[in-house]
Design an enzyme around this catalytic site. Sequence first.
Site, short mmCIF file in Angstrom:
data_model
loop_
_atom_site.label_atom_id
_atom_site.label_comp_id
_atom_site.label_asym_id
_atom_site.label_seq_id
_atom_site.Cartn_x
_atom_site.Cartn_y
_atom_site.Cartn_z
N HIS A 252 0.85 -1.19 0.00
CA HIS A 252 0.00 0.00 0.00
C HIS A 252 0.88 1.23 0.00
O HIS A 252 1.96 1.22 0.60
CB HIS A 252 -0.91 0.01 1.24
CG HIS A 252 -2.04 0.97 1.12
ND1 HIS A 252 -1.93 2.29 1.47
CD2 HIS A 252 -3.29 0.79 0.64
CE1 HIS A 252 -3.09 2.89 1.23
NE2 HIS A 252 -3.92 2.02 0.73
N GLU A 311 -7.85 -5.09 -0.10
CA GLU A 311 -8.44 -5.82 -1.22
C GLU A 311 -8.45 -7.33 -1.00
O GLU A 311 -9.30 -8.03 -1.53
CB GLU A 311 -7.68 -5.50 -2.51
CG GLU A 311 -7.61 -4.03 -2.85
CD GLU A 311 -8.94 -3.46 -3.28
OE1 GLU A 311 -9.98 -3.93 -2.80
OE2 GLU A 311 -8.95 -2.52 -4.08
N1 ACO Z 1 3.93 -7.51 -4.82
C1 ACO Z 1 5.25 -7.52 -5.12
N2 ACO Z 1 6.03 -6.42 -5.05
C2 ACO Z 1 5.44 -5.28 -4.65
C3 ACO Z 1 4.07 -5.22 -4.33
C4 ACO Z 1 3.30 -6.40 -4.41
N3 ACO Z 1 2.01 -6.41 -4.12
N4 ACO Z 1 3.77 -3.95 -3.97
C5 ACO Z 1 4.89 -3.23 -4.08
N5 ACO Z 1 5.91 -4.04 -4.50
C6 ACO Z 1 7.30 -3.66 -4.70
C7 ACO Z 1 7.49 -2.90 -6.02
O1 ACO Z 1 7.76 -3.78 -7.08
C8 ACO Z 1 8.65 -2.02 -5.68
O2 ACO Z 1 9.84 -2.79 -5.71
P1 ACO Z 1 11.18 -2.21 -6.34
O3 ACO Z 1 11.42 -0.90 -5.65
O4 ACO Z 1 12.19 -3.26 -6.06
O5 ACO Z 1 10.89 -2.00 -7.80
C9 ACO Z 1 8.42 -1.67 -4.22
O6 ACO Z 1 7.65 -2.76 -3.67
C10 ACO Z 1 7.65 -0.37 -4.01
O7 ACO Z 1 6.52 -0.39 -4.89
P2 ACO Z 1 5.83 0.92 -5.45
O8 ACO Z 1 4.92 0.55 -6.57
O9 ACO Z 1 6.83 1.99 -5.70
O10 ACO Z 1 5.01 1.37 -4.19
P3 ACO Z 1 3.66 2.13 -4.21
O11 ACO Z 1 3.54 2.73 -2.88
O12 ACO Z 1 3.55 3.05 -5.36
O13 ACO Z 1 2.65 0.91 -4.44
C11 ACO Z 1 0.67 -0.29 -4.63
C12 ACO Z 1 1.43 0.76 -3.82
C13 ACO Z 1 0.43 0.27 -6.04
C14 ACO Z 1 -0.68 -0.55 -3.97
C15 ACO Z 1 1.50 -1.59 -4.72
O14 ACO Z 1 1.79 -2.08 -3.42
C16 ACO Z 1 0.81 -2.70 -5.55
O15 ACO Z 1 0.93 -2.67 -6.78
N6 ACO Z 1 0.10 -3.65 -4.88
C17 ACO Z 1 -0.60 -4.69 -5.61
C18 ACO Z 1 -1.94 -4.14 -6.12
C19 ACO Z 1 -2.95 -3.93 -5.00
O16 ACO Z 1 -3.11 -4.75 -4.11
N7 ACO Z 1 -3.66 -2.78 -5.09
C20 ACO Z 1 -4.70 -2.38 -4.12
C21 ACO Z 1 -4.18 -1.30 -3.20
S1 ACO Z 1 -5.38 -0.90 -1.97
C22 ACO Z 1 -6.39 0.24 -2.68
O17 ACO Z 1 -6.01 1.04 -3.49
C23 ACO Z 1 -7.82 0.27 -2.29
#
Ligand code: ACO
Length: 375
Positions: A252, A311
């Site tokens: 998140h 989620e």
């Molecule tokens: N699985 C694997 N790796 C992940 C995940 C995940 N679920 N979430 C983040 N990471 C990793 C990224 O690949 C990144 O790694 P890196 O720096 O080595 O490239 C690091 O963690 C940081 O990720 P970001 O995308 O920069 O972090 P951000 O804060 O922008 O992401 C997000 C938040 C978009 C929700 C992300 O965690 C994600 O894509 N989760 C999966 C989708 C999901 O569950 N979405 C629902 C969110 S809840 C809502 O909106 C109601």
Amino acid sequence: MSMIVDPGLEQVVAARTRLSDVQGGSGRLTIAGFALEDIAHRATFEEMVYLLWRDALPNRTELQSFTRSLGEARSLPDQTLDLLRAAAERRAALMDALRMGVASLDVEDDSEQQSMNLVSQSASIVATYQRLLNGDAPVPPDRSLGHAANYLWMLTGEVPDPEHVRALETYLNAVIDHGLNASTFAARVIIATGSDLVSALAGAVGALKGPLHGGAPGPALDMVFEIESADRAEAFLRAKLERGERLMGFGHRVYKVRDPRADVLAGATRRLYHYGSGDAALYELAIDVERTALRLLEEYKPGRNLQTNVEYYTALLLHCLGFPVSLFTPTFAISRTAGWIAHCREQIETGKLIRPSSHYIGPNDRVWKEADDRE
Ligand code: ACO
């Protein structure tokens, strides 16, 4: 002037709000003064909406009158029904139908009536469209039922079980508002131009649809289905992470500890399974998958603190209520509609246009050539 470029706007505070407070470090979510875990399982959805819009809980008389007004606003205008029928013939996805359906609602001069219509009619749009897609006749709304119960009624045509109503209501309450998330920000940007609530909500629905925002619960549940049994979880999840894929339902932008909404929904989901609804084996599997996912995320992304988000348990709870995956994000949307409206009202009060700057990185020295002279 020196410029800090922050493409995700993480460090930017773009609004003051009294609606909700998301404390990502401690995993605390406050909704208009109440800790989420104290209010989500107790309040009716109508009480939550009232709280967000009027900044106080209603007394009994106020609640009855507010509930009645919302109940009376559920019928869809003819143009929306026609549009939904046409969309169903073309098999448009539910979130697309919701976006089109919301955009087709009448723009009202009276903002209170408009707000009521949007909350009530967005639920009617989703339930009506779901039935049309299945080839079933729409079920007219029942004014004697509360918002959550009526949604179940319009989806199924059956008088809903009170345990199911309570679980759905807890879900709707848990996701009604959440700080300046992407769809709420989108709504505030649109209303800040002096546009109308219908336009703001149509834009917000579009933002919520994305898999990085509200579109994750379907894939999260699909992942559990695909894993099938707990002994396959580790190999399956490891392979996904090795391919650089994200595990849906984890991570998140703000929460670096477990999303408090996940706890509230886990409790409601457990209660439903113990009550005898849904597939208990799937629930047990999901708990195992979650444990393995958290361990592997720490291994592959150490120090990122990727935890279970809302989620994951949304998927389990709504599945337990018998909802197909395609209904998950639209059901999120019908709750968040009330939060979007509350934010739009706050934004209108500021009277401020939202207009950030961009940092130009293109060339400055291009020379114009007529089309025939270009390579
Ligand atoms: N699985 C694997 N790796 C992940 C995940 C995940 N679920 N979430 C983040 N990471 C990793 C990224 O690949 C990144 O790694 P890196 O720096 O080595 O490239 C690091 O963690 C940081 O990720 P970001 O995308 O920069 O972090 P951000 O804060 O922008 O992401 C997000 C938040 C978009 C929700 C992300 O965690 C994600 O894509 N989760 C999966 C989708 C999901 O569950 N979405 C629902 C969110 S809840 C809502 O909106 C109601």
